[in-house]
Design a protein around this motif. Structure first.
Motif, PDB file in Angstrom:
ATOM      1  N   SER A   6       8.248   9.215  -6.603  1.00 36.18           N
ATOM      2  CA  SER A   6       9.451   8.967  -7.386  1.00 36.18           C
ATOM      3  C   SER A   6       9.275   9.409  -8.835  1.00 36.18           C
ATOM      4  O   SER A   6      10.155  10.045  -9.424  1.00 36.18           O
ATOM      5  CB  SER A   6       9.805   7.480  -7.326  1.00 36.18           C
ATOM      6  N   ARG A   7       8.113   9.070  -9.408  1.00 40.26           N
ATOM      7  CA  ARG A   7       7.864   9.442 -10.804  1.00 40.26           C
ATOM      8  C   ARG A   7       7.809  10.954 -10.979  1.00 40.26           C
ATOM      9  O   ARG A   7       8.143  11.475 -12.047  1.00 40.26           O
ATOM     10  CB  ARG A   7       6.560   8.803 -11.281  1.00 40.26           C
ATOM     11  N   ALA A   8       7.383  11.653  -9.948  1.00 35.99           N
ATOM     12  CA  ALA A   8       7.313  13.115 -10.013  1.00 35.99           C
ATOM     13  C   ALA A   8       8.661  13.771  -9.736  1.00 35.99           C
ATOM     14  O   ALA A   8       8.790  14.997  -9.794  1.00 35.99           O
ATOM     15  CB  ALA A   8       6.273  13.633  -9.030  1.00 35.99           C
ATOM     16  N   GLY A   9       9.674  12.948  -9.428  1.00 31.24           N
ATOM     17  CA  GLY A   9      10.991  13.485  -9.158  1.00 31.24           C
ATOM     18  C   GLY A   9      11.088  14.250  -7.856  1.00 31.24           C
ATOM     19  O   GLY A   9      11.956  15.113  -7.688  1.00 31.24           O
ATOM     20  N   GLN A  10      10.220  13.924  -6.910  1.00 29.83           N
ATOM     21  CA  GLN A  10      10.191  14.624  -5.626  1.00 29.83           C
ATOM     22  C   GLN A  10      10.983  13.844  -4.575  1.00 29.83           C
ATOM     23  O   GLN A  10      11.068  12.618  -4.629  1.00 29.83           O
ATOM     24  CB  GLN A  10       8.744  14.800  -5.159  1.00 29.83           C
ATOM     25  N   PRO A  11      11.564  14.552  -3.604  1.00 23.80           N
ATOM     26  CA  PRO A  11      12.277  13.855  -2.525  1.00 23.80           C
ATOM     27  C   PRO A  11      11.304  13.160  -1.575  1.00 23.80           C
ATOM     28  O   PRO A  11      10.141  13.554  -1.468  1.00 23.80           O
ATOM     29  CB  PRO A  11      13.032  14.981  -1.812  1.00 23.80           C
ATOM     30  N   LEU A  12      11.807  12.158  -0.898  1.00 24.38           N
ATOM     31  CA  LEU A  12      10.992  11.394   0.052  1.00 24.38           C
ATOM     32  C   LEU A  12      11.745  11.316   1.380  1.00 24.38           C
ATOM     33  O   LEU A  12      12.920  10.950   1.395  1.00 24.38           O
ATOM     34  CB  LEU A  12      10.744   9.988  -0.485  1.00 24.38           C
ATOM     35  N   ASP A  13      11.082  11.683   2.466  1.00 25.18           N
ATOM     36  CA  ASP A  13      11.695  11.584   3.788  1.00 25.18           C
ATOM     37  C   ASP A  13      11.569  10.143   4.260  1.00 25.18           C
ATOM     38  O   ASP A  13      10.506   9.714   4.723  1.00 25.18           O
ATOM     39  CB  ASP A  13      10.994  12.527   4.768  1.00 25.18           C
ATOM     40  N   VAL A  14      12.656   9.378   4.122  1.00 25.18           N
ATOM     41  CA  VAL A  14      12.618   7.949   4.411  1.00 25.18           C
ATOM     42  C   VAL A  14      12.277   7.696   5.876  1.00 25.18           C
ATOM     43  O   VAL A  14      11.507   6.784   6.196  1.00 25.18           O
ATOM     44  CB  VAL A  14      13.963   7.292   4.043  1.00 25.18           C
TER      45      VAL A  14
ATOM     46  N   ARG B 206       0.836  -1.208   0.000  1.00 26.49           N
ATOM     47  CA  ARG B 206       0.000   0.000   0.000  1.00 26.49           C
ATOM     48  C   ARG B 206       0.868   1.254   0.000  1.00 26.49           C
ATOM     49  O   ARG B 206       0.550   2.244  -0.661  1.00 26.49           O
ATOM     50  CB  ARG B 206      -0.933  -0.006   1.216  1.00 26.49           C
ATOM     51  N   ARG B 207       1.954   1.243   0.758  1.00 22.78           N
ATOM     52  CA  ARG B 207       2.845   2.399   0.803  1.00 22.78           C
ATOM     53  C   ARG B 207       3.618   2.565  -0.505  1.00 22.78           C
ATOM     54  O   ARG B 207       3.936   3.673  -0.914  1.00 22.78           O
ATOM     55  CB  ARG B 207       3.833   2.261   1.959  1.00 22.78           C
ATOM     56  N   LEU B 208       3.933   1.431  -1.165  1.00 24.46           N
ATOM     57  CA  LEU B 208       4.712   1.491  -2.399  1.00 24.46           C
ATOM     58  C   LEU B 208       4.030   2.329  -3.472  1.00 24.46           C
ATOM     59  O   LEU B 208       4.694   3.018  -4.254  1.00 24.46           O
ATOM     60  CB  LEU B 208       4.968   0.071  -2.924  1.00 24.46           C
ATOM     61  N   ALA B 209       2.704   2.273  -3.526  1.00 27.55           N
ATOM     62  CA  ALA B 209       1.986   3.069  -4.521  1.00 27.55           C
ATOM     63  C   ALA B 209       2.247   4.557  -4.313  1.00 27.55           C
ATOM     64  O   ALA B 209       2.452   5.315  -5.271  1.00 27.55           O
ATOM     65  CB  ALA B 209       0.488   2.764  -4.437  1.00 27.55           C
TER      66      ALA B 209
END
Length: 300
Positions: free
Chosen positions: A140-148, A131-134
């Motif tokens: 990721s596709r939008a090229g945005q950073p993600l706070d891991v 569910r989180r992967l979606a």
């Protein structure tokens, strides 16, 4: 032949630290660097002096850790100083209790972690991750950073809530994460401090800590009360705790004991796991060859 982990020396080597406080200030400032430097300098068993308290020992070899936690654990009782700090949050759960009470609780809780139960939890974890992967894929596709770190907190909270309460706690995520963060940070600070200000002193830190504990209690006791009232028999950890009976006496746990065990599992299974996952992704990012091998193994 390699040198044995536990040599004949009665006192393990280690840094002398600063006058009076030993290594306490170093641990408070940068615990990871302090531990790593001690290990690289002194080896797999390191003695650290901490103010006027009993010395602490760093174990950096699996054999030593197994010796203390499993093979000879009766000879290594839990540190009452640290345990008392943790009890302010988790009460008399498995993490902090000892002796006959710990053994009783351990036997009551053991069925919740049977191999078949863990297999079912594996499916639950996979579904929660998918569910989180979606969401992550879209970012990721939008090229945005993600706070891991934040994402791992959300993921582990979702998993522990569903496995323990069979429910979605997305509406309480912000409150739980805020309260958990406050209680853990305050506990760590007190563990590393030379002098503790009593909880009854109305400092801003004390007020924040007590308020965070009330928030967590309200949420956990709410789940317990609702489950007792509804009589649902969901196959989750809360139901198993409610149904657990002592084989000799038939005694069950009261709400306070269940609260302590729930809080222990809730915090231990949420924040610590999220941090471990965050560091795992960081290490994979700086070791791309290992990351590629890991992906190949998963795909195979």
């Amino acid at each position: 032949e390699t040198e044995p982990i536990f040599a004949a020396a009665r006192v393990a080597p280690g840094p002398s630290g600063r006058l009076l406080v030993g290594s306490l200030t170093d641990l408070a400032r940068d615990p990871i660097a302090t531990f790593m430097d001690a290990w690289k300098t002194y080896g797999d068993v390191v003695r650290l002096s901490l103010f006027r308290r009993h010395p602490a020992h760093l174990l950096a070899h699996p054999d030593a850790i197994r010796h203390v936690l499993q093979d000879d654990n009766p000879n290594y009782p839990k540190n009452p100083y640290n345990m008392n700090k943790l009890k302010a949050v988790v009460g008399e759960g498995l993490l902090t209790s000892s002796g006959s009470f710990w053994l009783r609780q351990r036997r009551l809780i053991q069925p919740a972690f049977h191999r078949q139960r863990l297999a079912a939890l594996g499916t639950l974890m996979t579904e929660a991750t998918n569910r989180r992967l979606a969401t992550w894929d879209a970012v990721s596709r939008a090229g945005q950073p993600l706070d891991v770190s934040t994402e791992m907190m959300h993921l582990t909270l979702d998993i522990i809530a569903r496995s323990m309460f069979s429910t979605d706690v997305s509406g309480s995520v912000a409150e739980v994460e805020r309260a958990t963060g406050i209680t853990i940070a305050d506990t760590m600070r007190r563990t590393q401090s030379i002098f503790d200000i009593p909880r009854w002193v109305p400092t801003s830190a004390n007020r924040a800590f007590l308020g965070a504990c009330r928030s967590l209690d309200r949420i956990v006791y709410g789940f317990i009360e609702e489950r007792r009232r509804s009589g649902d028999t969901n196959d989750d950890l809360l139901s198993m705790l409610l149904k657990a009976q002592d084989a000799d006496t038939g005694e069950t746990m009261n709400d306070l004991q269940i609260r302590d065990e729930v809080m222990t599992i809730f915090i231990a299974g949420h924040e610590t796991t999220a941090i471990a996952l965050t560091w795992t992704f960081y290490l994979l990012s700086v070791h791309p060859e290992i990351a590629r091998r890991h992906l190949a193994e998963l795909q195979a």
